[in-house]
Design an enzyme around this catalytic site. Structure first.
Site, PDB file in Angstrom:
ATOM      1  CG  ASP A  24      -2.201  -0.640   1.068  1.00  0.00           C
ATOM      2  OD1 ASP A  24      -2.761  -0.521  -0.026  1.00  0.00           O
ATOM      3  OD2 ASP A  24      -2.677  -1.263   2.026  1.00  0.00           O
TER       4      ASP A  24
HETATM    5  C1  BGC Z   1       0.384   1.390   6.206  1.00  0.00           C
HETATM    6  C2  BGC Z   1       0.048   0.200   5.399  1.00  0.00           C
HETATM    7  C3  BGC Z   1      -1.427   0.113   5.250  1.00  0.00           C
HETATM    8  C4  BGC Z   1      -2.021   1.397   4.728  1.00  0.00           C
HETATM    9  C5  BGC Z   1      -3.519   1.277   4.703  1.00  0.00           C
HETATM   10  C6  BGC Z   1      -0.250   2.618   5.614  1.00  0.00           C
HETATM   11  O1  BGC Z   1       0.019   3.701   6.411  1.00  0.00           O
HETATM   12  O2  BGC Z   1       1.769   1.521   6.307  1.00  0.00           O
HETATM   13  O3  BGC Z   1       0.570  -0.955   5.995  1.00  0.00           O
HETATM   14  O4  BGC Z   1      -1.747  -0.919   4.377  1.00  0.00           O
HETATM   15  O5  BGC Z   1      -1.633   2.465   5.517  1.00  0.00           O
HETATM   16  O6  BGC Z   1      -4.195   2.445   4.623  1.00  0.00           O
HETATM   17  C1  NOJ Z   2      -1.641  -3.615   5.452  1.00  0.00           C
HETATM   18  C2  NOJ Z   2      -2.821  -3.690   4.556  1.00  0.00           C
HETATM   19  O1  NOJ Z   2      -3.962  -4.081   5.305  1.00  0.00           O
HETATM   20  C3  NOJ Z   2      -2.572  -4.661   3.438  1.00  0.00           C
HETATM   21  O2  NOJ Z   2      -3.657  -4.677   2.561  1.00  0.00           O
HETATM   22  C4  NOJ Z   2      -1.297  -4.320   2.720  1.00  0.00           C
HETATM   23  O3  NOJ Z   2      -1.086  -5.274   1.733  1.00  0.00           O
HETATM   24  C5  NOJ Z   2      -0.134  -4.247   3.665  1.00  0.00           C
HETATM   25  N1  NOJ Z   2      -0.438  -3.344   4.733  1.00  0.00           N
HETATM   26  C6  NOJ Z   2       1.155  -3.809   2.990  1.00  0.00           C
HETATM   27  O4  NOJ Z   2       1.151  -2.477   2.673  1.00  0.00           O
END
Ligand code: BGC
Ligand code: NOJ
Length: 814
Positions: free
Chosen positions: A487
């Protein structure tokens, strides 16, 4: 420091110090009424939706942390001393403090100056309520007179609004008190048809429902005025902050035990039957009263508790293993499976790190979570798949998230995370492999929840696949969109404005940046979909999927290989991401694990080389970091990944979710030792001894362990709600232990450490119990199977034709 220990026979983790490095939590409820509860009784409850239907209030990120909970206070009437048997919020030094987190329940007990108190918290099956069963025992040689106070702070339903809209909310709180039951009915007078209640089994000496009266001005939860003086104020909340507090007086002879049962519940009424008498403003309680009466009886409570234990025995009994490694056994048999159910129920909504207001159910997340829970609750998995697919858009793309209460896609976040659609294929494939229920593919499912747009689920899968083919970039690799699995790899974002969401800001057209990860995922999805099409008799279509998959594989070979590992992406300038040419972020874990597990490079040595590079550049004793070198500064062209200080989260943290991709890839290359070694590095039970460093619960996975660039290398964060649960469960059960549901039967193909003499397992699958015994005859992973004493060829055990429900499988590895 030791904070607790596992009790595997009882399926409990026993915490023996209240001051754990972080609150160590558990979940209550498994259907509609849910709560989180910490080892000091902190936490909150909600009905279905942690944001929209929050029952009790909790204060996130407060000091001290973990305030707001299911609190009981005891007061010795003679000495006037008072304490919390769960330690918080009074924090008096206790003797024999013990918290047992079990499957769907938590028991917290302690002794203070000879008064022992133990509270069992749980949510009965099929009920929208929770029980606090308190037992108080006098261990003194003299009689004791006590006061017990309960306390819960009500949330005014919408947790987001509750925490922000004070100009309104300080004026709307309303309660009723009838027969000692406290009814919280804020907004019931207008559009709500639901209320909460808090009841007590014993005659009351008093009650309070206004927080600031109960506490007294400027006082905290550690010394409420009512508790200090030993008497409630009979306050009735009008506005401000409604609470529920009962006051019960107890006299206990030496050795005597008394029970008090508290019931906190949620009730809905039909819109035309809200008030009693009709036309009044008094809550109609006729539906709630019988339920309350039932659960105030200790016998009903005990029966409900037994039923809950039986329920969990059933779920966990579906897959049980006995290997030479205790950490493997307890995670597979108990905690990892249990965590998978938590991710099913909560997705990423409510934990100590997820505030319940931010994220609904993720399309990507929940589809992947299926890998971990589908065998335990197949009908609910089916429903989840349909709900997810209904938030797919006509383009084949998907809303990134949806709100569980409304089941509508979340417009604030939108779509264009270009990996999303393929996870639906992966999820549906997992469902089919587990259940053999092909009818799901014919189920009519709308797009974007639009009535009239229904098409068979199978068509959704076809559109998922096409979505990528219609969105290829300059190298023929999939365009990344807002992000892929990572993400935080936001290649079209280019945000230079503080506060903008990296996930929803796109300043670039998005026609250049490509993802090698999505390419790997596409290759996997192509194989899954081809196998499904084949069995639906669509040979030509199956061939098309395989051909597109093969073409993508070739593209990865040509444009996605960096010499010693798989590239990660191309950015908006067409420049490589995750290449030796990069100054930082030269190698990423995702493509090494995922391309290999999708089968790319298994035959030409590249997968092996990629895994060798992982070992060389990314592996640490605490797990495999996401990339190296960590980004030391913010890169406008890369987005959120470079916003984190080095070593945390996606910027070179050990993102536990994708470690199992490497583990699975290692098994595909036959490296059982390496696979299990990586598995053990992040196994929380195996990290129990380093709890002061790890800090999170030793019984569940955390999303992240700080990487080697972080000053706190080895420290975990974001426990419980993470795709890590499902992926590790999938990696250990299906790939290392090799008990793998396939479309045509149960595959048995272990890839375990050489030193293991074998292992045993019981797996219930499509109505049959398979008793599996694996023994090692040589060092390799070649499998010879016999089923009920007869040799069979291959590695798949097909369901018995004669309707037998017990099958004995002997697998010999050589
Ligand atoms: C996080 C990710 C997450 C994303 C979701 C980010 O700040 O680092 O792990 O998936 O937010 O909104
Ligand atoms: C957490 C999110 O829930 C997931 O969808 C994503 O793949 C990982 N973070 C990595 O960014």
């Amino acid at each position: 420091m030791e904070y607790g220990r596992f009790d595997d026979a009882n399926r409990e983790y026993i915490i023996t110090r209240p001051d754990t490095p972080l609150p160590w939590i558990n979940y209550l409820g498994c259907q509609a009424y849910f709560g989180i509860i910490s080892n000091t009784a902190g936490g909150y409850s909600f009905y279905r939706d942690a944001r929209l239907r929050r029952i009790s209030r909790y204060r996130y990120n407060n000091a001290p942390y973990d305030l707001g909970g299911r609190y009981i206070y005891l007061r010795d009437e003679d000495s006037r001393e008072f304490w919390s048997p769960s330690w918080q919020p009074v924090q008096r030094e206790l003797e024999g403090y013990v918290c047992r987190h079990g499957m769907g329940y938590t028991i917290i007990g302690s002794t203070y100056k000879g008064v022992e108190a133990q509270t069992k918290y749980f949510v009965p099956l099929d009920e929208d309520l929770e029980i606090w069963q308190v037992a108080v025992t006098n261990r003194r040689k003299t009689p004791v007179k006590l006061s017990a106070f309960s306390c819960i702070e009500f949330c005014l339903w919408d947790a987001q609004d509750d925490a922000t809209n004070f100009q309104r909310n300080f004026s709307i709180g309303q309660v009723e008190i009838e027969d000692g039951v406290i009814y919280h009915k804020t907004e019931y007078r207008e559009r709500r048809n639901h209320f909460a209640y808090f009841a007590c089994s014993e005659p009351l000496a008093g009650f309070d429902t206004q927080r600031d009266v109960f506490l007294g001005p400027y006082r905290g939860w550690d010394r409420p005025a009512a508790v200090e003086r030993g008497e409630s104020f009979q306050s009735v909340a009008h506005g401000w902050a409604p609470i529920g507090s009962h006051h019960v007086r107890l006299s206990l002879a030496p050795g005597e035990t008394k029970q008090i049962v508290f019931v906190l519940g949620y009730q809905e009424n039909p819109n035309d039957d809200k008030f009693d008498p009709p036309g009044s403003q008094i809550v109609n309680k006729k539906r709630a009263k019988p339920v309350i009466a039932k659960y105030l009886k200790p016998a009903s409570v005990d029966a409900a508790f037994q039923a809950l234990r039986t329920y969990w025995d059933g779920l966990l009994g579906i897959c049980q293993v006995e290997t030479p490694d205790v950490h493997t056994n307890r995670m597979v048999n108990i905690w990892n499976a249990y965590q998978c159910m938590a991710t099913f129920n909560m997705s990423r909504s409510a934990s100590f790190y997820e505030s319940g207001v931010g994220r609904g159910l993720g399309f990507r997340d929940s589809n992947q979570d299926l890998l971990g829970f589908v065998h335990m609750v197949p009908p609910r998995a089916r429903e989840r798949i349909i709900d997810l697919a209904a938030t797919q858009l006509p383009t084949g793309g998907a809303y990134h998230q949806y709100q569980p209460l409304t089941k509508r896609g979340n417009n604030d976040v939108g779509g264009n995370f270009n990996d999303d659609p393929h996870w639906l294929i992966v999820g549906v494939a997992a469902y089919l492999k587990e259940t053999g229920d092909w009818s799901i593919l014919d189920e009519p499912v709308p797009y974007d929840n639009e009535p009239g747009s229904e098409q068979p689920l199978y068509e959704h899968l076809q559109r998922s696949f096409r979505y990528t083919l219609e969105r290829l970039g300059p190298h023929g690799l999939p365009l990344i969109g807002r992000a892929d699995w990572n993400d935080c790899l936001n290649l079209n974002c280019f945000s230079d404005t503080p506060g903008q969401s990296f996930q929803t800001t796109t300043n670039k057209e998005g026609k250049v940046a490509e993802s090698v990860f999505i390419a790997g995922l596409f290759v996997l999805a192509a194989k899954e979909l081809a196998a499904i099409a084949q069995r639906r008799g669509l040979a030509e279509e199956a061939a098309h999927y395989l051909a597109e998959g093969a073409r993508m594989e070739e593209t990865v070979r040509r444009h996605g290989w960096d010499g010693e590992w798989f590239l990660r992406a191309y950015d908006d300038f067409g420049a490589k991401v995750g290449s030796r040419e990069c100054e930082e972020g030269k190698i990423f874990i995702e493509t090494q694990g995922f391309c290999a597990l999708a089968g790319i490079g298994l035959n030409d040595g590249r997968a092996a080389q990629a895994l060798e590079s992982v070992r060389k550049h990314l592996a640490t004793p605490h797990g495999i970091v996401l990339q190296q070198p960590a980004y030391s500064r913010y890169h406008l062209n890369l987005g959120e990944i470079s916003s984190y200080p080095p070593g945390y989260k996606e910027n070179a943290g050990i993102f536990c979710h994708n470690n199992p991709w490497v583990i699975i890839a290692e098994t595909m290359l036959g490296n059982g030792d390496a696979a299990h070694d990586y598995y053990a590095r992040i196994n929380p039970s195996a990290r129990e001894q380093i709890s002061d460093l790890h800090r999170c619960e030793p019984y569940v996975y955390a999303q992240m362990i700080a990487g080697r660039d972080a000053p706190t290398h080895g420290e975990a964060k974001n426990s419980w709600l993470t795709g890590t649960a499902a992926w590790n469960y999938y990696a250990i059960t299906q790939w290392i232990l090799g008990i793998r549901p396939a479309l045509d039967g149960l595959e048995i193909s272990p890839c375990v450490p050489k030193a293991w003499p074998g292992f045993k397992a019981t797996r219930k699958y499509r109505g049959v119990t398979y008793h599996i015994s694996v023994t090692r005859a040589g060092e390799g992973n070649r499998v010879a199977l016999s089923v009920d004493g007869a040799r069979v060829s291959g590695t798949i055990v097909t369901p018995p034709a004669d309707g037998r429900t017990e099958v004995f499988v002997q697998a010999t590895l050589s």
